[in-house]
Scaffold this active site. Structure first.
Site, mmCIF file in Angstrom:
data_model
loop_
_atom_site.group_PDB
_atom_site.id
_atom_site.type_symbol
_atom_site.label_atom_id
_atom_site.label_comp_id
_atom_site.label_asym_id
_atom_site.label_seq_id
_atom_site.Cartn_x
_atom_site.Cartn_y
_atom_site.Cartn_z
ATOM 1 N N MET A 1 0.809 3.966 -2.974
ATOM 2 C CA MET A 1 1.543 2.804 -2.451
ATOM 3 C C MET A 1 2.183 3.100 -1.086
ATOM 4 O O MET A 1 3.386 3.141 -0.962
ATOM 5 C CB MET A 1 2.615 2.385 -3.454
ATOM 6 C CG MET A 1 2.053 2.015 -4.814
ATOM 7 S SD MET A 1 3.311 1.833 -6.099
ATOM 8 C CE MET A 1 3.666 3.552 -6.510
ATOM 9 N N GLN B 1 4.561 -8.049 -4.956
ATOM 10 C CA GLN B 1 5.726 -8.004 -4.068
ATOM 11 C C GLN B 1 5.898 -9.328 -3.345
ATOM 12 O O GLN B 1 6.995 -9.907 -3.312
ATOM 13 C CB GLN B 1 5.566 -6.878 -3.044
ATOM 14 C CG GLN B 1 5.635 -5.474 -3.603
ATOM 15 C CD GLN B 1 5.352 -4.431 -2.525
ATOM 16 O OE1 GLN B 1 4.837 -4.728 -1.456
ATOM 17 N NE2 GLN B 1 5.708 -3.181 -2.808
ATOM 18 N N THR C 1 7.031 6.121 -2.901
ATOM 19 C CA THR C 1 7.261 4.951 -2.067
ATOM 20 C C THR C 1 8.738 4.601 -2.168
ATOM 21 O O THR C 1 9.331 4.754 -3.240
ATOM 22 C CB THR C 1 6.415 3.750 -2.514
ATOM 23 O OG1 THR C 1 6.957 2.547 -1.959
ATOM 24 C CG2 THR C 1 6.402 3.597 -4.017
ATOM 25 N N ASN C 2 9.322 4.135 -1.065
ATOM 26 C CA ASN C 2 10.716 3.698 -1.099
ATOM 27 C C ASN C 2 10.852 2.342 -1.772
ATOM 28 O O ASN C 2 11.686 2.154 -2.659
ATOM 29 C CB ASN C 2 11.283 3.614 0.326
ATOM 30 C CG ASN C 2 11.555 4.973 0.941
ATOM 31 O OD1 ASN C 2 12.632 5.533 0.805
ATOM 32 N ND2 ASN C 2 10.566 5.513 1.646
ATOM 33 N N THR C 3 10.014 1.387 -1.362
ATOM 34 C CA THR C 3 10.165 0.005 -1.817
ATOM 35 C C THR C 3 10.124 -0.135 -3.330
ATOM 36 O O THR C 3 10.930 -0.856 -3.928
ATOM 37 C CB THR C 3 9.077 -0.887 -1.192
ATOM 38 O OG1 THR C 3 9.228 -0.894 0.223
ATOM 39 C CG2 THR C 3 9.165 -2.314 -1.713
ATOM 40 N N CYS D 1 10.534 4.037 4.702
ATOM 41 C CA CYS D 1 9.221 3.691 4.173
ATOM 42 C C CYS D 1 8.385 4.942 4.363
ATOM 43 O O CYS D 1 8.399 5.549 5.445
ATOM 44 C CB CYS D 1 8.614 2.508 4.917
ATOM 45 S SG CYS D 1 6.937 2.125 4.384
ATOM 46 N N THR D 2 7.668 5.336 3.345
ATOM 47 C CA THR D 2 7.006 6.638 3.395
ATOM 48 C C THR D 2 5.873 6.706 4.405
ATOM 49 O O THR D 2 5.363 7.788 4.689
ATOM 50 C CB THR D 2 6.495 7.036 1.993
ATOM 51 O OG1 THR D 2 5.762 5.948 1.416
ATOM 52 C CG2 THR D 2 7.673 7.378 1.080
ATOM 53 N N GLU D 3 5.468 5.556 4.972
ATOM 54 C CA GLU D 3 4.429 5.578 6.013
ATOM 55 C C GLU D 3 4.981 5.732 7.424
ATOM 56 O O GLU D 3 4.223 6.043 8.348
ATOM 57 C CB GLU D 3 3.590 4.282 5.967
ATOM 58 C CG GLU D 3 2.598 4.210 4.824
ATOM 59 C CD GLU D 3 3.206 3.689 3.550
ATOM 60 O OE1 GLU D 3 2.561 3.790 2.498
ATOM 61 O OE2 GLU D 3 4.363 3.195 3.597
#
Length: 229
Positions: A10, A52, A83-85, A197-199
């Site tokens: 994710m 989401q 993932t943060n979200t 956000c991990t990206e």
């Protein structure tokens, strides 16, 4: 060594970063040919992203809880949601499993508190920047003041994450916009900025700015290594 459980996909772009960072951390700590013991379940992100957008967090929680149980069944001793979200549904995931969950916001807050930082900027998806599941945890459990970009800049940050970074794309124009927004957060009093956000770490790094950046992927991975060994 404990077995690290990863709930990933994710997006898979950031999960790749977790896998690399955790194994590099174990090798650095233990030397030789050591690598991490990892049980990973990588889900298909597209259905989750649709949930989401539909604001159907209950269904998203059910799907992630099922995946988390599979990670536990594979032998994981503790779990990371990569993932943060999707930490928005962390309580449902915790309720479904019998192993500890290492919360990404707690790991990040620990670094901030150790560095004596009181006010922090937050970048991430619109869900992370606007809802209370992440900001509220930083504030109420760790005593941090959190500032976020204005509405237009939040839309920019969110759009770049989903339309570029989750697809493995990096654009120079987007990087420039992110750096401008980081500077704006610093102007609001942020002593550091969370790349929540991990990206985002794919696009900007500490070498790009004098503002202290906290890459949540790197921090979360380092906490996993510490816990495992």
């Amino acid at each position: 060594m404990k077995t690290i459980g990863l709930l990933g996909g994710m997006s898979w772009e950031s999960t790749l970063g977790y896998y690399r960072a955790i194994n590099e951390g174990v090798r650095k700590a233990l030397g030789g040919l050591h690598s991490a013991q990892i049980a990973i379940y990588s889900i298909d992100f597209d259905p989750i992203e649709r949930l989401q957008q539909d604001d159907d967090w209950e269904q998203a929680a059910e799907r992630l809880a099922e995946a988390a149980m599979k990670v536990e069944a594979a032998g994981a001793d503790f779990l990371l949601i990569c993932t943060n979200t999707m930490h928005k549904v962390a309580p449902a995931i915790e309720a479904a499993i019998g192993i500890p969950l290492l919360h990404i916001a707690d790991a990040t807050a620990e670094v901030l508190v150790d560095e004596g930082i009181k006010t922090v900027g937050l970048l991430g998806t619109a869900f992370t920047m606007e809802q209370d599941f992440y900001k509220g945890r930083l504030t109420h459990q760790h005593g941090l003041r959190v500032v976020v970009p204005d509405e237009a800049d939040r839309a920019t940050v969110h759009k770049v994450i989903y339309q570029e970074l989750c697809l493995g794309k990096t654009e120079a124009s987007s990087k420039a916009e992110y750096l401008r927004i980081i500077d704006a957060l610093a102007a609001q009093g942020a002593e550091a900025v969370i790349l929540g956000c991990t990206e985002i770490g794919i696009l900007v790094s500490q070498a790009d700015t004098d503002v202290r950046l906290l890459d949540t992927t790197a921090i979360h991975a380092a906490k996993a290594v510490e816990y495992a060994i």
